[in-house]
Design an enzyme around this catalytic site. Structure first.
Site, mmCIF file in Angstrom:
data_model
loop_
_atom_site.group_PDB
_atom_site.id
_atom_site.type_symbol
_atom_site.label_atom_id
_atom_site.label_comp_id
_atom_site.label_asym_id
_atom_site.label_seq_id
_atom_site.Cartn_x
_atom_site.Cartn_y
_atom_site.Cartn_z
ATOM 1 N N CYS A 182 119.365 77.523 104.872
ATOM 2 C CA CYS A 182 119.082 77.738 106.293
ATOM 3 C C CYS A 182 120.442 77.878 106.961
ATOM 4 O O CYS A 182 121.482 77.839 106.326
ATOM 5 C CB CYS A 182 118.272 76.580 106.858
ATOM 6 N N ARG A 204 110.805 73.707 117.403
ATOM 7 C CA ARG A 204 110.596 73.011 116.132
ATOM 8 C C ARG A 204 110.802 71.518 116.283
ATOM 9 O O ARG A 204 110.234 70.732 115.542
ATOM 10 C CB ARG A 204 111.581 73.553 115.085
ATOM 11 N N ASP A 216 122.522 65.030 113.130
ATOM 12 C CA ASP A 216 121.614 65.732 114.058
ATOM 13 C C ASP A 216 122.007 65.517 115.510
ATOM 14 O O ASP A 216 121.400 66.117 116.397
ATOM 15 C CB ASP A 216 120.165 65.264 113.853
ATOM 16 N N LYS A 259 110.127 63.400 114.725
ATOM 17 C CA LYS A 259 109.770 64.568 113.905
ATOM 18 C C LYS A 259 110.055 64.283 112.432
ATOM 19 O O LYS A 259 109.224 64.549 111.571
ATOM 20 C CB LYS A 259 110.595 65.774 114.349
ATOM 21 N N ASN A 260 111.238 63.698 112.171
ATOM 22 C CA ASN A 260 111.662 63.537 110.773
ATOM 23 C C ASN A 260 111.030 62.346 110.072
ATOM 24 O O ASN A 260 111.286 62.112 108.895
ATOM 25 C CB ASN A 260 113.192 63.485 110.690
ATOM 26 N N ARG A 281 121.276 73.764 101.408
ATOM 27 C CA ARG A 281 120.150 72.816 101.357
ATOM 28 C C ARG A 281 119.436 72.829 99.979
ATOM 29 O O ARG A 281 118.245 73.075 99.876
ATOM 30 C CB ARG A 281 119.130 73.143 102.447
HETATM 31 C C1 EPZ Z 1 116.928 65.537 106.657
HETATM 32 O O1 EPZ Z 1 117.191 66.746 105.965
HETATM 33 C C2 EPZ Z 1 116.551 65.932 108.081
HETATM 34 N N1 EPZ Z 1 115.359 66.780 108.067
HETATM 35 C C3 EPZ Z 1 117.708 66.687 108.730
HETATM 36 O O2 EPZ Z 1 117.345 66.957 110.089
HETATM 37 C C4 EPZ Z 1 118.946 65.783 108.724
HETATM 38 O O3 EPZ Z 1 120.030 66.496 109.264
HETATM 39 C C5 EPZ Z 1 119.247 65.360 107.279
HETATM 40 O O4 EPZ Z 1 118.098 64.707 106.703
HETATM 41 C C6 EPZ Z 1 120.431 64.400 107.204
HETATM 42 O O5 EPZ Z 1 120.163 63.277 107.971
HETATM 43 C C7 EPZ Z 1 114.146 66.191 107.935
HETATM 44 O O6 EPZ Z 1 114.022 64.993 107.785
HETATM 45 C C8 EPZ Z 1 112.956 67.127 107.974
HETATM 46 P P1 EPZ Z 1 119.550 65.502 102.981
HETATM 47 P P2 EPZ Z 1 117.351 66.721 104.337
HETATM 48 O O7 EPZ Z 1 118.736 65.705 101.759
HETATM 49 O O8 EPZ Z 1 116.463 65.686 103.775
HETATM 50 C C9 EPZ Z 1 122.554 67.813 100.124
HETATM 51 C C10 EPZ Z 1 117.005 68.248 112.024
HETATM 52 O O9 EPZ Z 1 117.772 68.847 112.785
HETATM 53 N N2 EPZ Z 1 121.466 67.802 99.135
HETATM 54 O O10 EPZ Z 1 119.858 64.114 103.432
HETATM 55 O O11 EPZ Z 1 117.209 68.118 103.856
HETATM 56 C C11 EPZ Z 1 122.235 68.669 101.355
HETATM 57 O O12 EPZ Z 1 122.553 70.021 101.120
HETATM 58 C C12 EPZ Z 1 117.217 68.329 110.519
HETATM 59 O O13 EPZ Z 1 116.019 67.549 112.382
HETATM 60 C C13 EPZ Z 1 121.725 68.256 97.843
HETATM 61 O O14 EPZ Z 1 122.835 68.685 97.540
HETATM 62 O O15 EPZ Z 1 118.874 66.281 104.215
HETATM 63 C C14 EPZ Z 1 123.110 68.041 102.416
HETATM 64 O O16 EPZ Z 1 124.418 68.553 102.287
HETATM 65 C C15 EPZ Z 1 118.405 69.193 110.142
HETATM 66 N N3 EPZ Z 1 120.720 68.231 96.922
HETATM 67 C C16 EPZ Z 1 123.120 66.553 102.038
HETATM 68 O O17 EPZ Z 1 122.700 66.492 100.660
HETATM 69 C C17 EPZ Z 1 119.461 67.756 97.231
HETATM 70 O O18 EPZ Z 1 118.585 67.746 96.338
HETATM 71 C C18 EPZ Z 1 122.164 65.692 102.856
HETATM 72 O O19 EPZ Z 1 120.909 66.344 102.824
HETATM 73 C C19 EPZ Z 1 119.213 67.308 98.544
HETATM 74 C C20 EPZ Z 1 120.235 67.328 99.481
#
Ligand code: EPZ
Length: 461
Positions: free
Chosen positions: A151, A434, A342, A55-56, A156
């Site tokens: 969320c 989802r 995850d 999915k990701n 996020r």
């Molecule tokens: C991706 O989310 C995945 N989603 C998530 O999977 C996964 O948990 C996550 O990566 C971590 O591996 C998809 O790929 C669609 P991040 P993403 O940006 O990209 C902070 C699932 O269950 N952050 O790596 O949103 C953020 O708040 C989902 O399939 C900022 O502060 O995750 C988090 O604490 C859930 N500023 C950390 O970084 C930003 O601009 C990591 O988030 C971006 C992120």
């Protein structure tokens, strides 16, 4: 030329096994908070489970189709996932020709993008929609995307996405809950970008934008997830010049335009890990089809320490519980190649039944322990201290009515139900749609006693 066909709505017939699943071109059952899953302990799991495309990875591939006017085809797409259908509908609203097919292939053509706005009602349903920004900014010079909002697992923010676009010369402004990005007249410029923290989405969004920028972009402290490497490989097939993906420094040399390609989406390592934990809990032997252990070393170590046997078998993986009792062990979630956040909820469910204790520390999201109170209602012994939880194994869990709160918490409660005494009803199970294709059929095919239903009236009433 791809006809402007409607997004094929798919729905899986009830109780079909994964093998025989047929996707039906009918409107998919609208998710409802009345949906629930009934789970009863039914002994060990034995059989075969086909693993879907990731999915990701798939969500980002769909966004990347807007980087070219040529036809792009992806195979091994998890077309039945709600998130895939939501994003496909968003692309279509923007003028992309989309066809999701029953065989798991998706054909896209963005030769006539008619809108560069991602509306709130779609973005709020699926936050990965913000990943259309990079491609729209690079190809059309403009993108207006509703801020996704938080969320259940955390706030996020997307500040690092936006800072990356700013570094490439884009003007960014917030306007009535929308973020508007405008590229310079001559297009985005290559830049050196150091991410203050590792972010999967920011790495992917900026990498896509950089493929068409003028000059070279270097992303430092980049995320290293396999899904990012898969995205880079697809972009390279489209003519992008990318190197270093899979490491913490990715270099992208901008090119004037990209072409079409055909690409097979990698297997879903989170779905793979979820079923590994399911067998660890129930015992038995299951072959996971068309997947690999390569991207799951951080899970396989702790599972082996807990007395689970995991072997590669060509393109498949065989999980077997070797009869010895499960042993508690500690995990801490980290960016790849660390333990995947995850898989944290699923692993915690396993720890509830282990001999001894285990500690789970969540370092990625600020609120990803919502499965804890639900597991405790089933008799688990879990104490939370800040971003760590101590799980002391119990002899048995007891079935109960519980509430799913997010995608991975939902599946962790179903796994608990597979070994709990009596019956477990997991409410608000639409979260599952989802991220897991035909979970009921896949578990039933291995002997699990799980069925899906819809309450007659609203729980909230
Ligand atoms: C991706 O989310 C995945 N989603 C998530 O999977 C996964 O948990 C996550 O990566 C971590 O591996 C998809 O790929 C669609 P991040 P993403 O940006 O990209 C902070 C699932 O269950 N952050 O790596 O949103 C953020 O708040 C989902 O399939 C900022 O502060 O995750 C988090 O604490 C859930 N500023 C950390 O970084 C930003 O601009 C990591 O988030 C971006 C992120």
């Amino acid at each position: 030329m791809v006809s402007h066909s409607p997004v094929l709505k798919v729905a899986l017939k009830k109780n079909e096994t994964a093998e025989s699943v047929e996707l039906h071109p009918e409107t998919v059952m609208k998710p409802s908070n009345l949906d629930y899953m009934r789970v009863r302990a039914s002994g060990t799991l034995n059989g075969e489970i086909p693993i879907a495309g990731a999915k990701n990875a798939a969500l980002k591939h769909l966004c990347a189709t807007m980087l070219t006017g040529d036809v792009v085809q992806f195979n091994n797409l998890p077309v039945a996932l709600k998130d895939i259908q939501t994003l496909a509908a968003l692309l279509q609203e923007m003028g992309v020709r989309v066809s999701l097919n029953a065989n798991g292939s998706g054909i896209f053509q963005a030769d006539q993008i008619t809108s560069t706005t991602a509306p709130y009602d779609l973005v709020r349903k699926m936050r990965a929609s913000v990943l259309v920004m990079g491609p729209l900014l690079a190809r059309m010079g403009h993108a207006e995307v509703s801020l996704p909002g938080g969320c259940s697992i955390g706030t996020r923010p997307i500040d690092m996405h936006l800072d990356g676009f700013r570094a490439m010369g884009a003007e960014i402004e917030l306007h009535e809950g929308y973020v508007r990005a405008i590229a310079p007249k001559g297009g985005l410029m290559g830049a050196e970008i150091l991410f203050p923290k590792v972010s999967v989405g920011a790495t992917e969004n900026v990498m896509m934008a950089a493929t068409l920028a003028k000059g070279t972009t270097r992303l430092m402290n980049a995320a290293r997830e396999p899904e990012i490497s898969d995205q880079a490989e697809a972009l390279i097939k489209m003519g992008a010049k990318i190197s270093g993906h899979g490491t913490d420094t990715i270099t992208i040399e901008g090119v004037p335009h990209l072409s079409g390609c055909t690409h097979d989406v990698i297997a879903d390592r989170i779905e793979t890990g979820t079923f590994m934990v399911a067998v660890a809990l129930t015992g038995g032997t299951v072959k996971l089809k068309k997947t690999q252990t390569q991207f799951l070393t951080s899970l396989i170590g702790p599972l082996r320490k807990a007395n689970v046997t995991i072997e590669s078998d060509g393109d498949d993986v065989i999980i077997h519980r070797n009869g010895k009792p499960l042993r508690g062990t500690d995990i801490m979630t980290e960016p790849y190649p660390g333990f995947a956040t995850d898989l944290q909820a699923q692993f915690m469910t396993m720890l509830t039944m282990c001999e001894g204790a285990g500690m789970v520390t969540e370092t990625i999201f600020e609120n990803r322990f919502m499965h804890v109170p639900e597991l405790c209602r089933m008799g688990a012994n879990i104490t939370v201290q800040g971003n760590s939880a101590i799980i002391r194994g119990v002899k048995k869990l007891k079935g109960a009515e519980v509430m799913a709160t997010d995608l991975r918490a939902s599946v962790s409660l179903i796994l608990a139900g597979l070994v709990a005494e009596g019956e477990t009803i997991v409410n608000r199970i639409y979260h599952l749609d989802r991220g897991y294709e035909n979970l009921v059929g896949k578990l039933q095919a291995c002997g699990a006693d799980v069925t899906r239903g819809r309450h007659a009236d609203d729980l909230e009433a």
